[in-house]
Scaffold this motif. Structure first.
Motif, PDB file in Angstrom:
ATOM      1  N   GLN A 188       0.759  -1.188  -0.003  1.00 31.00           N
ATOM      2  CA  GLN A 188       0.137   0.000  -0.048  1.00 31.00           C
ATOM      3  C   GLN A 188       0.722   1.466  -0.043  1.00 31.00           C
ATOM      4  OE1 GLN A 188      -3.510   0.004  -0.562  1.00 31.00           O
ATOM      5  NE2 GLN A 188      -3.032  -2.500  -0.288  1.00 31.00           N
ATOM      6  N   ALA A 243       2.625  -0.762   9.543  1.00 23.14           N
ATOM      7  CA  ALA A 243       2.574   0.061   8.342  1.00 23.14           C
ATOM      8  C   ALA A 243       4.056   0.530   7.849  1.00 23.14           C
ATOM      9  CB  ALA A 243       1.474   1.301   8.672  1.00 23.14           C
ATOM     10  N   VAL A 297       4.583   1.802   4.005  1.00 25.57           N
ATOM     11  CA  VAL A 297       3.627   2.530   3.723  1.00 25.57           C
ATOM     12  C   VAL A 297       4.092   4.015   3.963  1.00 25.57           C
ATOM     13  CG1 VAL A 297       1.082   3.618   4.522  1.00 25.57           C
ATOM     14  CG2 VAL A 297       1.842   0.817   4.556  1.00 25.57           C
TER      15      VAL A 297
END
Length: 349
Positions: free
Chosen positions: A75, A103, A108
């Motif tokens: 992501q 994350a 990310v």
């Protein structure tokens, strides 16, 4: 299917009322792809979002390591809006921290958080203002502000009260003579309303404009309104008689018993081992504190003006008042269920 050229944004809470608006805005021109982590990829909401295109549905839970790792892999960014009514206070803290850590590990680049201000200002952690959905997010917002931007470039959006709540918890009682009575235990306090589409517009702007949004807390534009102001707007829009009635919290929760047990701890579906968990709120505790906040709140004129100035750029065609929203939506005071709250309430004030 998602476009391989589109940076992907994971939307936590993507099938919820707020998240659906965020997803629609992000994929509106296919600039972004969206990933949604959901327990039920066959739900009506999930299927409808999948049909927008550039949306990938992943079956799993954000309250598991596996779910978060699978969803965060690859992501570019993540939008975080946990459902505070479906998890305990302690778990919201833990999984927010864990999501942040995973994350970072997953590479990310951007994190946009659906947060809150710690209201009312200067409350010194008074217990009467502690609730599951606002106070928890406010404290997490303050924590996120302290995180270095070289790990993840964060943005915090300070939240609002959905205007759509006027069709759910804040809808009026209709008397036999067709008088509509708006009731709430807030006295002369104000409620900072804004419609749900505001979240979609601001999340999209935040991802589009990192030079202006990274490391910032962004105040969403609101139209602060008293209970009397809601009733007056309803009269103007519908031509029907409406009054505002301040009630005690005990009266309000007594009426709420027709659709919820105010003293049952939430969430209701938890492991037996957590039944005595003190980090579970009752409906009375959480919404009692919520009402206390709005009863104490008075609008900050400068803050409201500054938010409106930015909104003229980000969301110029937004509604500017509760009256505008009622006009545009054909508001009648009738129940609607898009916020996933009980819609068959029978008030007895």
């Amino acid at each position: 299917m998602t476009s391989p050229k589109s940076p992907s944004i994971l939307v936590i809470g993507g099938t919820g009322a707020q998240g659906r608006n965020v997803v629609r805005e992000l994929v509106s021109d296919k600039k972004y792809a969206v990933t949604i982590l959901t327990r039920d990829v066959t739900s009506t909401s999930a299927i409808a979002l999948g049909e927008l295109g550039n949306v990938t549905l992943i079956s799993g839970s954000y309250e598991t390591e596996k779910g978060l790792r699978e969803a965060l892999k690859g992501q570019h960014g993540v939008y975080v809006n946990f459902n505070s009514f479906a998890m305990t206070e302690s778990m919201e803290y833990f999984w927010t921290f864990r999501l942040y850590e995973i994350a970072v590990q997953s590479g990310v680049k951007r994190l946009v958080y659906s947060g809150h201000k710690n209201l009312p200002r200067g409350h010194r952690y008074a217990e009467e203002y502690r609730n599951s959905h606002q106070a928890t997010a406010a404290r997490l917002s303050e924590w996120l502000e302290s995180q270095p931007l070289d790990l993840i470039e964060w943005t915090i959006l300070d939240g609002v009260v959905y205007t759509e709540m006027l069709s759910v918890l804040l809808r009026p009682l209709v008397l036999p003579d067709n008088t509509h009575v708006f009731t709430a235990p807030i006295g002369e306090g104000v409620v900072p309303f804004a419609e749900l589409t505001t979240y979609g517009k601001y999340v999209r702007w935040a991802f589009d404009n990192p030079s202006r949004s990274v490391g910032k807390r962004i105040t969403l534009p609101t139209y602060p309104t008293t209970l009397k102001g809601v009733a007056e707007a309803f009269e103007k829009v519908t031509g029907k008689k409406a009054i505002a009635k301040d009630v005690t919290q005990d009266e309000w929760f007594e009426a709420a018993k027709s659709y919820v047990d105010p003293d049952a701890k939430q969430p209701t579906e938890i492991p037996v081992a957590l039944e005595g968990d003190d980090t579970r709120f009752t409906f009375r505790q959480s919404f009692g504190a919520w009402w206390n906040i709005w009863k104490a709140l008075r609008p900050d004129v400068e803050e409201t003006r500054n938010a409106q100035e930015l909104a003229d750029e980000i969301y110029p065609d937004r509604f500017k008042s509760v009256e505008d929203w009622m006009h545009a939506t054909g508001y009648t005071g009738e129940a609607k269920a898009e916020l996933k709250l009980e819609s068959d309430r029978k008030k007895t004030f």
